[in-house]
Design a protein around this motif. Sequence first.
Motif, PDB file in Angstrom:
ATOM      1  N   ILE A 136       0.995  -0.356   0.304  1.00 34.64           N
ATOM      2  CA  ILE A 136       0.197   0.850   0.055  1.00 34.64           C
ATOM      3  C   ILE A 136       0.427   1.353  -1.374  1.00 34.64           C
ATOM      4  O   ILE A 136      -0.524   1.667  -2.108  1.00 34.64           O
ATOM      5  N   CYS A 137       1.692   1.418  -1.782  1.00 28.52           N
ATOM      6  CA  CYS A 137       2.012   1.942  -3.118  1.00 28.52           C
ATOM      7  C   CYS A 137       1.450   1.046  -4.213  1.00 28.52           C
ATOM      8  O   CYS A 137       0.861   1.541  -5.189  1.00 28.52           O
TER       9      CYS A 137
ATOM     10  N   LEU B  56       0.124   2.411  11.036  1.00 31.41           N
ATOM     11  CA  LEU B  56       0.672   2.176   9.701  1.00 31.41           C
ATOM     12  C   LEU B  56       0.103   0.901   9.088  1.00 31.41           C
ATOM     13  O   LEU B  56      -0.228   0.859   7.893  1.00 31.41           O
ATOM     14  N   THR B  57      -0.031  -0.153   9.896  1.00 28.58           N
ATOM     15  CA  THR B  57      -0.604  -1.403   9.393  1.00 28.58           C
ATOM     16  C   THR B  57      -2.056  -1.207   8.980  1.00 28.58           C
ATOM     17  O   THR B  57      -2.510  -1.756   7.965  1.00 28.58           O
ATOM     18  N   ASN B  58      -2.794  -0.413   9.754  1.00 26.37           N
ATOM     19  CA  ASN B  58      -4.175  -0.092   9.396  1.00 26.37           C
ATOM     20  C   ASN B  58      -4.253   0.579   8.035  1.00 26.37           C
ATOM     21  O   ASN B  58      -5.122   0.253   7.218  1.00 26.37           O
ATOM     22  N   ILE B  59      -3.349   1.513   7.793  1.00 20.47           N
ATOM     23  CA  ILE B  59      -3.347   2.219   6.511  1.00 20.47           C
ATOM     24  C   ILE B  59      -3.076   1.239   5.368  1.00 20.47           C
ATOM     25  O   ILE B  59      -3.693   1.321   4.299  1.00 20.47           O
ATOM     26  N   ALA B  60      -2.145   0.299   5.593  1.00 21.99           N
ATOM     27  CA  ALA B  60      -1.847  -0.695   4.563  1.00 21.99           C
ATOM     28  C   ALA B  60      -3.056  -1.590   4.291  1.00 21.99           C
ATOM     29  O   ALA B  60      -3.381  -1.885   3.122  1.00 21.99           O
ATOM     30  N   VAL B  61      -3.737  -2.021   5.350  1.00 21.01           N
ATOM     31  CA  VAL B  61      -4.918  -2.875   5.178  1.00 21.01           C
ATOM     32  C   VAL B  61      -6.046  -2.098   4.511  1.00 21.01           C
ATOM     33  O   VAL B  61      -6.789  -2.643   3.682  1.00 21.01           O
TER      34      VAL B  61
ATOM     35  N   ILE C 149      -1.683   9.523   1.458  1.00 21.16           N
ATOM     36  CA  ILE C 149      -0.580  10.345   0.939  1.00 21.16           C
ATOM     37  C   ILE C 149      -0.124  11.357   1.985  1.00 21.16           C
ATOM     38  O   ILE C 149       1.081  11.506   2.251  1.00 21.16           O
ATOM     39  N   VAL C 150      -1.079  12.034   2.607  1.00 21.24           N
ATOM     40  CA  VAL C 150      -0.730  13.026   3.632  1.00 21.24           C
ATOM     41  C   VAL C 150      -0.036  12.352   4.808  1.00 21.24           C
ATOM     42  O   VAL C 150       0.954  12.874   5.350  1.00 21.24           O
ATOM     43  N   SER C 151      -0.523  11.185   5.217  1.00 19.48           N
ATOM     44  CA  SER C 151       0.085  10.471   6.334  1.00 19.48           C
ATOM     45  C   SER C 151       1.522  10.076   6.014  1.00 19.48           C
ATOM     46  O   SER C 151       2.427  10.226   6.853  1.00 19.48           O
ATOM     47  N   LEU C 152       1.740   9.562   4.812  1.00 18.86           N
ATOM     48  CA  LEU C 152       3.084   9.131   4.443  1.00 18.86           C
ATOM     49  C   LEU C 152       4.045  10.310   4.328  1.00 18.86           C
ATOM     50  O   LEU C 152       5.235  10.177   4.638  1.00 18.86           O
ATOM     51  N   LEU C 153       3.549  11.458   3.899  1.00 20.57           N
ATOM     52  CA  LEU C 153       4.402  12.648   3.810  1.00 20.57           C
ATOM     53  C   LEU C 153       4.881  13.098   5.189  1.00 20.57           C
ATOM     54  O   LEU C 153       5.948  13.710   5.316  1.00 20.57           O
TER      55      LEU C 153
END
Length: 299
Positions: free
Chosen positions: A175-176, A101-106, A213-217
Motif C-alpha cells: 500500500i505504501c 486488508l488484502t483488498n485494500i492492498a490490491v 489512510i483512514v483505514s490504516l489509522l
Amino acid sequence: MPLSSSECITWFAVTLTVCVAIVTVNLLSIIVFIKTRSLRTRAMYLVISLTVADMFVGGFSHLHPFQLLSRYSCDIVKMKLSPELKVIIFFLFPWFPLTSLTNIAVISLDRMHATFRPFRHRLIKKWVYVVTIAGVWVLAAMVSTAILILFEHGKEPLYRLYFSQSYCYLCLLVICVSYSSIVVKFLCGAHPQHHGADNRQRKLTVTLFIMTIVSLLTWLPRGVFVIFLRFQSFTSITEFPSSEKLVRLKFSLIILSFMNSLVNPIVYTIRIPEFRKALLLLFKRQRRQNARDIPLHAL
C-alpha cells in the motif's frame, strides 16, 4: 483479571453497537452498488468486494471480543464452544479482516496501474477483476487456515504472531509503495489537461487513497499494541495483562480496529457524488414506501 459487571455490560454494548453499525452501513452500501448501474464499473469491483468483506467483519469478527469478555469472567457473555465451532470461529475471525486488508492492498496496486498505465488499464477485461477478487478471498483464506493450523498444533505464539503480522505488514508495504509512487507521479510528472475519464480516475484514486489512510489509522494502533505485548513476558495466547488500564486499552484498540470496516462507506458518501445521490434516493424511496404502507384510519 475479572471485570466488574458494569464494565462487562459496557464493553458488550459498545462492541455489539459497533458490529451492528458495520453490518448496516456496509449492507446499505452493497444495496446502493447493486441498484446503481453507474457505480458498477470495473474500477469499483474491488471496492464492492471490500464492502462485502467489511460487512462480514461486523457480522462475524465480533465473536473475538465476546470470547475475550468470557475469559475475563463476564457473566453476561458465556461462550462454551464445541471443538468444531471453535475451529470455525478461529478460521472466520482472521479471514474477513485479512480479506479486507488484502483488498485494500490490491486496490492500491490497481490505482498505481491506472496512474502509470492509464491506456492499458482501460483495456483490462471484467473477468480479470473477477479472478483477482476470487484470488483475494482465497489468499486470505489460505493465510487464515495457516494461522489456524499453527494454533491447533500448539506452536509457539510468537511464531503465529510473526506469520500473521508479517502478512499484514507486507500488505502495508504494498500500500505504501503504491500510493507513494502515485504521489510522486502527481507531483513530479507532467500535468497535461485531463478531461472526462482521466479526471474521474484521478478523483477515484484520491478517494481511495483517503479511504486507505483512514483505514490504516484505525488498524495500525492495534497491530503495534499486539507486537508490544508479545515482546513482553506473555508467552501464551491465553495470558492477558492483569493491569486494568492495559485490559481497557486492549478492548479500545479492538473496537478501533473494527472502525476500519465502518469508515469506508462514510468516505464513499463524502467523496463520490453518484454514491451519495443513490444513497439519498434509496432513503427517499423507502420513506415514500413507508408512507404508502400507513393505514388510512391512522391518518
